[in-house]
Write an enzyme that holds these catalytic residues in place. Structure first.
Site, PDB file in Angstrom:
ATOM      1  N   ALA A   1      30.212  46.323  41.425  1.00 38.84           N
ATOM      2  CA  ALA A   1      31.513  46.355  42.113  1.00 38.84           C
ATOM      3  C   ALA A   1      31.383  47.173  43.384  1.00 38.84           C
ATOM      4  O   ALA A   1      30.759  48.232  43.389  1.00 38.84           O
ATOM      5  CB  ALA A   1      32.571  46.977  41.204  1.00 38.84           C
ATOM      6  N   LYS A   2      31.991  46.664  44.445  1.00 44.18           N
ATOM      7  CA  LYS A   2      32.040  47.454  45.672  1.00 44.18           C
ATOM      8  C   LYS A   2      33.322  48.283  45.573  1.00 44.18           C
ATOM      9  O   LYS A   2      34.359  47.928  46.117  1.00 44.18           O
ATOM     10  CB  LYS A   2      32.049  46.514  46.883  1.00 44.18           C
ATOM     11  CG  LYS A   2      30.933  46.835  47.860  1.00 44.18           C
ATOM     12  CD  LYS A   2      30.883  45.905  49.008  1.00 44.18           C
ATOM     13  CE  LYS A   2      30.848  46.661  50.324  1.00 44.18           C
ATOM     14  NZ  LYS A   2      29.818  47.666  50.477  1.00 44.18           N
TER      15      LYS A   2
END
Ligand code: PMP
Length: 322
Positions: free
Chosen positions: A174-175
């Site tokens: 996940a960013k």
């Protein structure tokens, strides 16, 4: 080292346009008014997801590079932190195009994010309200304003002691802002050692990634890059793998031992803002006598053709905003 033309450009004077319009949940607001409550969950707890997307000017038209892939990753980041995005991929795509068009910048850099705007009182967000914000900023102005090292034509990296986040304890795919505390500390450690960038190892001591870039090495004509277990799936990484395949260069996605970095013929990092970024030194070891290597150059040339709109095959990677 002699200064490249891009570096001179960065140091040059000229207008720095940092204003503009930001798309927030369907409405445009002035950049100066795009503000967030200091007690919001996303600021206090780091629950903000984001993407950075680059655009290219192709014969006077603006093309967004691999917009679909960035939006897929954005939606995946939301899913990984159980955030319910209030917009579909198609709606986000339109919003990105509108934002680029309304801001009318020659080389826009899209900063896209989603956050919980309401006041936090617990680790879980206070409610389901999610704000999506999309801005298109002037890339060159940003680099100039921050005198960014991201324009250095080649760089020195340091293998640092802090290990990459482990997928057992953090959503590494996940960013999400919370993950970037580790990246910030990595960068500090590299800079303290006189290097430009950090290389982080995974828990087993193999190469993971740089603070916000993927790592590639070349040995005896074969490219190797760490597999996706511990790292963010970079859009540029994916592109380089495909382009290398077209050039008939073998690419291995596999475990990369730390020692292989020092033995490499060529090394480079990849990310949206730096594309293919040659590394000329790892710790005390010069790579390819401090010169950018042949294969890195070939890949770079090929990549430049694609982002100049000269490659029919990769037209699919360019989304024109109008
Ligand atoms: N790894 C991390 C942790 C990153 O933040 C980034 C930048 N998004 C990358 C790799 C490179 O990804 P991309 O090529 O999609 O910019």
């Amino acid at each position: 080292m002699e200064k490249g033309s891009f570096e001179r450009l960065i140091e040059g004077q000229g207008e720095i346009k940092m204003s503009g319009k930001v798309w927030i949940n369907g409405k445009f607001v002035d950049r100066e008014k795009a503000r967030i409550d200091i007690f919001s969950h996303s600021l206090q707890r780091g629950s903000n997801i984001f993407e950075r997307i680059i655009c290219y000017d192709i014969k006077g038209r603006t093309a967004v590079f691999r917009l679909d892939d960035h939006l897929d990753r954005f939606i995946n980041s939301a899913g990984l932190i159980r955030m319910k995005l209030p917009y579909s991929k198609e709606e986000l795509k339109e919003a990105v195009k509108e934002t680029v068009n309304i801001n009318n910048i020659k080389n826009p850099y899209i900063k896209m994010s989603a956050h919980y705007p309401n006041e936090e009182f617990d680790v879980a967000p206070p409610d389901d309200l999610v704000q999506v914000a999309i801005a298109a900023v002037d890339m060159l102005a940003l680099l100039r304003k921050h005198k960014s090292t991201r324009v250095k034509p080649n760089l020195r990296v340091r293998v640092i002691s802090q290990r990459k986040l482990h997928p057992d304890t953090a959503p590494v795919k996940a960013k999400v802002s919370a993950n970037y505390l580790s990246a910030m500390l990595a960068k500090y450690e590299a800079r303290d050692a006189g290097a430009d960038e950090a290389i982080m190892l995974d828990r087993e001591g193999n190469v993971a990634e740089a603070s916000a870039e993927n790592v590639f090495l070349i040995k005896d004509g074969v490219i190797a890059t760490p597999g996706l277990d511990y790292i963010l799936s970079g859009v540029t990484r994916k592109s380089v793998i495909e382009v290398a395949g077209d050039l008939g260069i073998r690419v291995e996605e596999r475990r990369v031992r730390k020692e292989e970095l020092y033995e490499a013929d060529e090394l480079f990092l990849t990310a949206t803002s730096v594309k293919i970024w040659p590394v000329i030194q790892v710790d005390e070891k010069l790579i390819n006598n401090g010169e950018v290597g042949e294969i890195s150059r070939r890949l770079n040339n090929e990549f430049n053709k694609i982002i100049s709109g000269e490659s029919k095959k990769y037209d699919k990677w360019l989304t024109y905003t109008r």
